[in-house]
Design a protein around this motif. Sequence first.
Motif, PDB file in Angstrom:
ATOM      1  N   TYR A  11     -21.615  79.147  30.630  1.00  0.00           N
ATOM      2  CA  TYR A  11     -20.781  80.294  30.982  1.00  0.00           C
ATOM      3  C   TYR A  11     -21.230  80.855  32.317  1.00  0.00           C
ATOM      4  N   PRO A  12     -20.296  81.525  32.996  1.00  0.00           N
ATOM      5  CA  PRO A  12     -20.704  82.213  34.213  1.00  0.00           C
ATOM      6  C   PRO A  12     -21.858  83.156  33.856  1.00  0.00           C
ATOM      7  N   ILE A  15     -25.747  80.910  31.126  1.00  0.00           N
ATOM      8  CA  ILE A  15     -26.181  80.530  29.781  1.00  0.00           C
ATOM      9  C   ILE A  15     -25.548  79.202  29.366  1.00  0.00           C
ATOM     10  N   ALA A  17     -24.364  77.447  26.575  1.00  0.00           N
ATOM     11  CA  ALA A  17     -24.023  77.782  25.184  1.00  0.00           C
ATOM     12  C   ALA A  17     -24.087  76.549  24.297  1.00  0.00           C
ATOM     13  N   HIS A  36     -27.749  80.454  13.732  1.00  0.00           N
ATOM     14  CA  HIS A  36     -27.809  81.894  13.903  1.00  0.00           C
ATOM     15  C   HIS A  36     -26.803  82.355  14.940  1.00  0.00           C
ATOM     16  N   SER A  37     -26.624  83.641  15.001  1.00  0.00           N
ATOM     17  CA  SER A  37     -25.788  84.242  16.015  1.00  0.00           C
ATOM     18  C   SER A  37     -26.285  83.818  17.401  1.00  0.00           C
ATOM     19  N   GLY A  38     -25.383  83.364  18.248  1.00  0.00           N
ATOM     20  CA  GLY A  38     -25.758  82.929  19.587  1.00  0.00           C
ATOM     21  C   GLY A  38     -26.083  81.450  19.684  1.00  0.00           C
ATOM     22  N   GLY A  40     -24.140  78.922  19.410  1.00  0.00           N
ATOM     23  CA  GLY A  40     -23.100  78.153  20.099  1.00  0.00           C
ATOM     24  C   GLY A  40     -21.927  77.739  19.214  1.00  0.00           C
ATOM     25  N   LYS A  41     -21.872  78.285  18.009  1.00  0.00           N
ATOM     26  CA  LYS A  41     -20.822  77.891  17.062  1.00  0.00           C
ATOM     27  C   LYS A  41     -19.419  78.232  17.577  1.00  0.00           C
ATOM     28  N   SER A  42     -19.236  79.466  18.005  1.00  0.00           N
ATOM     29  CA  SER A  42     -17.913  79.870  18.504  1.00  0.00           C
ATOM     30  C   SER A  42     -17.504  79.041  19.701  1.00  0.00           C
ATOM     31  N   THR A  43     -18.468  78.809  20.573  1.00  0.00           N
ATOM     32  CA  THR A  43     -18.178  78.027  21.777  1.00  0.00           C
ATOM     33  C   THR A  43     -17.698  76.639  21.398  1.00  0.00           C
TER      34      THR A  43
HETATM   35  P1  ADP Z   1     -22.334  81.812  17.930  1.00  0.00           P
HETATM   36  O1  ADP Z   1     -20.877  81.650  17.624  1.00  0.00           O
HETATM   37  O2  ADP Z   1     -23.184  80.778  17.261  1.00  0.00           O
HETATM   38  O3  ADP Z   1     -22.811  83.210  17.684  1.00  0.00           O
HETATM   39  P2  ADP Z   1     -21.553  81.681  20.746  1.00  0.00           P
HETATM   40  O4  ADP Z   1     -20.893  80.391  21.001  1.00  0.00           O
HETATM   41  O5  ADP Z   1     -20.690  82.891  20.553  1.00  0.00           O
HETATM   42  O6  ADP Z   1     -22.552  81.527  19.492  1.00  0.00           O
HETATM   43  O7  ADP Z   1     -22.561  82.014  21.927  1.00  0.00           O
HETATM   44  C1  ADP Z   1     -23.496  81.062  22.432  1.00  0.00           C
HETATM   45  C2  ADP Z   1     -24.162  81.654  23.670  1.00  0.00           C
HETATM   46  O8  ADP Z   1     -23.219  81.764  24.728  1.00  0.00           O
HETATM   47  C3  ADP Z   1     -24.727  83.051  23.465  1.00  0.00           C
HETATM   48  O9  ADP Z   1     -25.909  83.144  24.203  1.00  0.00           O
HETATM   49  C4  ADP Z   1     -23.657  83.954  24.037  1.00  0.00           C
HETATM   50  O10 ADP Z   1     -24.199  85.152  24.498  1.00  0.00           O
HETATM   51  C5  ADP Z   1     -23.102  83.109  25.166  1.00  0.00           C
HETATM   52  N1  ADP Z   1     -21.686  83.383  25.423  1.00  0.00           N
HETATM   53  C6  ADP Z   1     -20.662  83.259  24.535  1.00  0.00           C
HETATM   54  N2  ADP Z   1     -19.484  83.552  25.106  1.00  0.00           N
HETATM   55  C7  ADP Z   1     -19.775  83.891  26.409  1.00  0.00           C
HETATM   56  C8  ADP Z   1     -18.983  84.289  27.518  1.00  0.00           C
HETATM   57  N3  ADP Z   1     -17.655  84.382  27.431  1.00  0.00           N
HETATM   58  N4  ADP Z   1     -19.627  84.537  28.677  1.00  0.00           N
HETATM   59  C9  ADP Z   1     -20.965  84.424  28.793  1.00  0.00           C
HETATM   60  N5  ADP Z   1     -21.761  84.055  27.784  1.00  0.00           N
HETATM   61  C10 ADP Z   1     -21.180  83.788  26.599  1.00  0.00           C
END
Ligand code: ADP
Length: 217
Positions: A11-12, A15, A17, A36-38, A40-43
């Motif tokens: 991400y910009p 990080i 992800a 855990h939270s963070g 990379g699941k959502s990504t």
């Molecule tokens: P999870 O779903 O497991 O909680 P995410 O995929 O949401 O994990 O996030 C993975 C990492 O990428 C985290 O460190 C988060 O802060 C970062 N991140 C997620 N979305 C963005 C974004 N749009 N811009 C910058 N960093 C992001």
Amino acid sequence: MIQFQQVSKRYPGGIDAVKQLSFEIRSGELVFLAGHSGAGKSTLLKLIAGIERPTSGAVLVNHQNVSRLSRKALPYVRRHIGLIFQDHKILFDRSVFDNVRLPLDIIGFSGPEVRRRVLAALDKVGLAGKESLNPIALSGGEQQRLCIARAVVHRPAILLADEPTANLDRDYAHDILELFKSFHQVGVTLVIAAHDESLMADYGRRILRLKHGEFTA
Ligand code: ADP
Ligand code: ADP
């Protein structure tokens, strides 16, 4: 059905992800995504849906490279995908019915088929008879079911769910997972992200564990 080849997403802000992920999910599989939270699941889910593009590597869905598709072509991939995201994105200025019909409108369904499908989807998730209500009148659990109805109303081949059981008590979480299991039984490919692994144990499916954007054993 879903293939990641050396996929990284930065991400910009710098990080990473997800880092160099390679894996395959076959048609009809039910896969849990743990971590855990963070982690990379959502990504990872967003990369499958084409909401985010990888910094490097390729994401293939139905043999199509999602990461290379033009904005115009993306809707054709999306119609095979149902999304259940954490922020529900329920529209409170319209009825339950009109929320659930949204994917059909985007695909271009019209006429009696819309009503039939919306009512079938609401029936499937246990919300039959609530179609005329405003979603504000639904409980938290019912709102979650509304999101599931909206995600399956166009009968997608792939269903992606981000923490669908977060904030639900245990019994209710199991009801939701049973619902997902019923989609699995009719051949839908499911990827379900959740940080609570104890919930997954009862389902005995494949679990992909993420930590800081990488798979762990
Ligand atoms: P999870 O779903 O497991 O909680 P995410 O995929 O949401 O994990 O996030 C993975 C990492 O990428 C985290 O460190 C988060 O802060 C970062 N991140 C997620 N979305 C963005 C974004 N749009 N811009 C910058 N960093 C992001
Ligand atoms: P329909 O009346 O739309 O053909 P069914 O009555 O067979 O649907 O199933 C009820 C609901 O279950 C559907 O509206 C859909 O939400 C979901 N569903 C059933 N089968 C599938 C499938 N193969 N893919 C996606 N969703 C499905």
